[in-house]
Every structure is written in structure tokens, then in C-alpha cells.
Design a protein around this motif. Sequence first.
Motif, PDB file in Angstrom:
ATOM      1  N   ALA A  48       0.697  -1.301   0.299  1.00  0.00           N
ATOM      2  CA  ALA A  48      -0.107   0.051   0.041  1.00  0.00           C
ATOM      3  C   ALA A  48       1.011   1.448   0.098  1.00  0.00           C
ATOM      4  CB  ALA A  48      -0.840   0.102   1.282  1.00  0.00           C
ATOM      5  N   LYS A  49       2.003   1.014   1.073  1.00  0.00           N
ATOM      6  CA  LYS A  49       2.890   2.535   0.829  1.00  0.00           C
ATOM      7  C   LYS A  49       3.869   2.809  -0.251  1.00  0.00           C
ATOM      8  CE  LYS A  49       4.343   2.951   5.649  1.00  0.00           C
ATOM      9  NZ  LYS A  49       5.114   2.922   6.529  1.00  0.00           N
ATOM     10  N   ALA A  50       4.288   1.976  -1.206  1.00  0.00           N
ATOM     11  CA  ALA A  50       4.724   1.800  -2.067  1.00  0.00           C
ATOM     12  C   ALA A  50       3.990   2.653  -3.356  1.00  0.00           C
ATOM     13  CB  ALA A  50       5.020   0.556  -3.065  1.00  0.00           C
ATOM     14  N   VAL A  51       2.528   2.898  -3.174  1.00  0.00           N
ATOM     15  CA  VAL A  51       1.744   2.751  -4.266  1.00  0.00           C
ATOM     16  C   VAL A  51       0.686   3.974  -3.553  1.00  0.00           C
ATOM     17  CG1 VAL A  51       0.877   1.469  -5.627  1.00  0.00           C
ATOM     18  CG2 VAL A  51      -0.913   2.163  -4.089  1.00  0.00           C
ATOM     19  N   GLY A  52       1.364   5.253  -2.248  1.00  0.00           N
ATOM     20  CA  GLY A  52       0.657   5.998  -2.353  1.00  0.00           C
ATOM     21  C   GLY A  52      -0.462   6.320  -1.061  1.00  0.00           C
ATOM     22  N   LEU A  53      -0.280   4.666  -0.720  1.00  0.00           N
ATOM     23  CA  LEU A  53      -1.683   4.524   0.425  1.00  0.00           C
ATOM     24  C   LEU A  53      -1.537   4.405   1.920  1.00  0.00           C
ATOM     25  CD1 LEU A  53      -3.182   2.080  -1.926  1.00  0.00           C
ATOM     26  CD2 LEU A  53      -4.501   4.535  -1.515  1.00  0.00           C
ATOM     27  N   ARG A 101     -13.187  -6.441   2.781  1.00  0.00           N
ATOM     28  CA  ARG A 101     -13.853  -7.065   4.158  1.00  0.00           C
ATOM     29  C   ARG A 101     -12.871  -6.234   5.604  1.00  0.00           C
ATOM     30  NH1 ARG A 101     -16.151 -12.441   4.973  1.00  0.00           N
ATOM     31  NH2 ARG A 101     -16.203 -12.963   2.465  1.00  0.00           N
ATOM     32  N   ALA A 102     -11.619  -5.861   5.196  1.00  0.00           N
ATOM     33  CA  ALA A 102     -10.795  -5.104   6.072  1.00  0.00           C
ATOM     34  C   ALA A 102     -11.044  -3.797   6.357  1.00  0.00           C
ATOM     35  CB  ALA A 102      -9.752  -5.317   6.252  1.00  0.00           C
ATOM     36  N   GLY A 103     -12.307  -3.732   5.404  1.00  0.00           N
ATOM     37  CA  GLY A 103     -13.061  -1.463   5.420  1.00  0.00           C
ATOM     38  C   GLY A 103     -11.727  -1.146   4.260  1.00  0.00           C
ATOM     39  N   TYR A 104     -10.977  -1.818   3.028  1.00  0.00           N
ATOM     40  CA  TYR A 104     -10.365  -0.580   2.412  1.00  0.00           C
ATOM     41  C   TYR A 104     -10.931  -1.110   1.168  1.00  0.00           C
ATOM     42  CZ  TYR A 104      -7.940  -0.302   6.329  1.00  0.00           C
ATOM     43  OH  TYR A 104      -7.296  -0.171   7.681  1.00  0.00           O
ATOM     44  N   GLU A 105     -11.892   0.109   0.101  1.00  0.00           N
ATOM     45  CA  GLU A 105     -12.008  -0.416  -1.456  1.00  0.00           C
ATOM     46  C   GLU A 105     -11.259   0.776  -2.226  1.00  0.00           C
ATOM     47  OE1 GLU A 105     -15.819  -1.529  -2.303  1.00  0.00           O
ATOM     48  OE2 GLU A 105     -16.504  -1.845  -0.271  1.00  0.00           O
ATOM     49  N   TYR A 106     -10.415   0.414  -2.650  1.00  0.00           N
ATOM     50  CA  TYR A 106      -9.217   0.845  -3.553  1.00  0.00           C
ATOM     51  C   TYR A 106     -10.296   0.677  -5.047  1.00  0.00           C
ATOM     52  CZ  TYR A 106      -6.258  -0.019  -0.342  1.00  0.00           C
ATOM     53  OH  TYR A 106      -5.641   0.142   1.346  1.00  0.00           O
ATOM     54  N   ASP A 107      -9.641   2.212  -5.972  1.00  0.00           N
ATOM     55  CA  ASP A 107     -10.446   1.790  -7.682  1.00  0.00           C
ATOM     56  C   ASP A 107      -9.572   0.727  -7.959  1.00  0.00           C
ATOM     57  OD1 ASP A 107      -7.984   2.949  -9.029  1.00  0.00           O
ATOM     58  OD2 ASP A 107      -8.408   4.382  -7.454  1.00  0.00           O
ATOM     59  N   GLU A 108      -9.792   0.310  -9.751  1.00  0.00           N
ATOM     60  CA  GLU A 108      -8.955  -1.565 -10.366  1.00  0.00           C
ATOM     61  C   GLU A 108      -7.916  -0.897 -10.555  1.00  0.00           C
ATOM     62  OE1 GLU A 108     -10.493  -4.255 -10.622  1.00  0.00           O
ATOM     63  OE2 GLU A 108     -12.062  -3.329  -9.381  1.00  0.00           O
ATOM     64  N   GLU A 109      -7.444   0.444 -10.676  1.00  0.00           N
ATOM     65  CA  GLU A 109      -5.798   0.899 -11.290  1.00  0.00           C
ATOM     66  C   GLU A 109      -4.976   0.639 -10.091  1.00  0.00           C
ATOM     67  OE1 GLU A 109      -3.392   4.521 -13.335  1.00  0.00           O
ATOM     68  OE2 GLU A 109      -5.460   4.695 -13.514  1.00  0.00           O
ATOM     69  N   THR A 110      -5.270   1.468  -9.398  1.00  0.00           N
ATOM     70  CA  THR A 110      -4.695   1.589  -7.593  1.00  0.00           C
ATOM     71  C   THR A 110      -5.022   0.188  -7.132  1.00  0.00           C
ATOM     72  OG1 THR A 110      -5.500   3.410  -7.568  1.00  0.00           O
ATOM     73  CG2 THR A 110      -4.869   2.382  -5.154  1.00  0.00           C
ATOM     74  N   PHE A 111      -5.360  -0.388  -7.049  1.00  0.00           N
ATOM     75  CA  PHE A 111      -6.270  -2.024  -6.631  1.00  0.00           C
ATOM     76  C   PHE A 111      -4.905  -2.844  -6.860  1.00  0.00           C
ATOM     77  CE2 PHE A 111      -6.877  -5.952  -7.356  1.00  0.00           C
ATOM     78  CZ  PHE A 111      -7.086  -6.765  -5.496  1.00  0.00           C
ATOM     79  N   GLU A 112      -5.040  -3.093  -8.847  1.00  0.00           N
ATOM     80  CA  GLU A 112      -3.985  -3.684  -9.253  1.00  0.00           C
ATOM     81  C   GLU A 112      -2.656  -3.130  -8.615  1.00  0.00           C
ATOM     82  OE1 GLU A 112      -3.333  -7.589 -11.796  1.00  0.00           O
ATOM     83  OE2 GLU A 112      -5.233  -6.324 -10.792  1.00  0.00           O
ATOM     84  N   LYS A 113      -2.525  -2.374  -9.165  1.00  0.00           N
ATOM     85  CA  LYS A 113      -0.859  -1.976  -8.165  1.00  0.00           C
ATOM     86  C   LYS A 113      -0.717  -2.644  -7.079  1.00  0.00           C
ATOM     87  CE  LYS A 113      -0.420   3.012 -10.892  1.00  0.00           C
ATOM     88  NZ  LYS A 113      -0.715   4.199 -10.771  1.00  0.00           N
TER      89      LYS A 113
END
Length: 273
Positions: A48-53, A101-113
Motif C-alpha cells: 500500500a505504501k509503495a503506491v502512496g496509500l 472485508r478489512a474496510g478498504y476499497e480501492y479503484d481498480e487501477e490502484t488495487f491492481e498496483k
Amino acid sequence: MKVFFGSDSPGSEPKMSILPKLRCITVDVTGTLIAYKGQLGDYYCMAAKAVGLPCPDYKRMHEGFKAAYTDMAKKYPCFGYAAKIPNVDWWRSCVKDSFIRAGYEYDEETFEKVFRRIYSAFGSSAPYSVFPDSQPFLRWARQKGLIVGLVSNAEYRYQDVILPALGLNQGSEWDFGVFSGLVGVEKPDPRIYEIALEKAGNIAPEEVLHIGDSMRKDYIPARSVGMHALLLDRFKTPDAKSWRQSGALVLPDLMAVRDWLTKEEVLAADQQA
């Protein structure tokens, strides 16, 4: 269920040696040869941190993953083997559901990274460590002329990437592997042990010793097909007491297994003298 390993009662010394009768040893992988290093949250956080989250909450992530993995394994067992789901797609669904389930939903592009980093990490040696006695024990067994097989509820990357990266190579440490993601059967189904017997050359089950760390997944199903079995208690689990009470031989590590088998060999020589 009481199944005694070569003895008249739990904890008593076997009256006869088993090593001269063995042609093969099969070994569980995770918890027996290797262990997870760090926490699941460490790797999800780094991705997550690697993509700025921001770093996800470790506890929520752990619980989310546990629930998502259980659900995926129930719907599509053996990493999607029967449904012919590609390994990467099985894990993509599992990881995405873990985050949700942990409460985190990312857009498709971000999630894929994020997912690509997680998938890559767990397909490398990074999250695992090898117990120091694993390689010496496996090599010792093969030097003794025993066929060594691995039996694991794991996907193909254990065989092709992870174990070789950890210094556990087919041909030097082990001869064959039975991985659930490649054969479509998983523990505690006894068929996975029958597949191991076939891969070992259709040898008789009484000529095989299985070593694992789970009464349910290793000891009981291996014994049910006629193999010898024992359990390792590397982490001082409270369950070890009930294992012994059930009649299982329980040893602390693989060096103790080697010492036990070597002592058995000496015992056999003395009996023949």
C-alpha cells in the motif's frame, strides 16, 4: 481415535526399529520445513505504501484475509484447480476481498498496483524462513537412500519458485512434491497421501514415514492409508499434549527425528547381532 506409532502405549519406546523398513519419507512444508516471517500486515502495508496509500490496520487486515481465504478455499478449493481458475486470478479475488472485508476499497487501477506487489512478494522467498535443520535432515534422508517427498496444501509457486529460492531444491533436498494446487486434492483428504505413494513409485504405505505438524491434516490421514507418521511441535503448542494422549509420537524438531531414527538403526543392529 488412538493410533499408536510402533509402540504398545503412548510415550513408550518402540520395540522394533523402523528405519530399515523405510523406503520413503514424506514431509509437510509450512510449519515443518519453513515458516512465515513477520506478519501478513507487513507485506500488505509495504504494498500500500509503495503506491502512496496509508498502511492498512494490521488486525483488520489479518481478520479480513482469514475470512476471505476461508471463503475462496471453500468455493474454489486447491487454488481453483477444478474450476481451472489461473493462480493469479484466484489470489486477486482473495486479496481484493481481504481488503474489502478489512474496510478498504480501492479503484481498480490502484488495487491492481497493490495486488501485483503482494502477489510478487508471496511468490518470492521474502515472507518465509527455513528452519535450520530442514536442509540437513532432507539431505541426510536422501543419503540414507530414502526417497523424500513433500506433501503440502500449497500452490505451484512453492514447487517452482519459493522452495528453490529458500535452498530446498528438487534433486538435492527432495525427490518429488505433491502440492494441492497442482494435483487438485488437499489435506486432510487421504487421497493426497495416496498420490504421494504413487509418485514414490507405488511403494507400500508401511514403507513410508510422514512428518507433519497437524494431527488433522498430517497424522490422521497419513495413518489412515497405512503410512507411519509422527508430529513436530516446533512452537510448543498446547495441542501437543492431546497429540501424545492420542498415541502420536511428537518430537521437537527434525534433528530429534534424525536422532530417533538413528537410535532405531543402532537398536536394530544390536538386535541382529
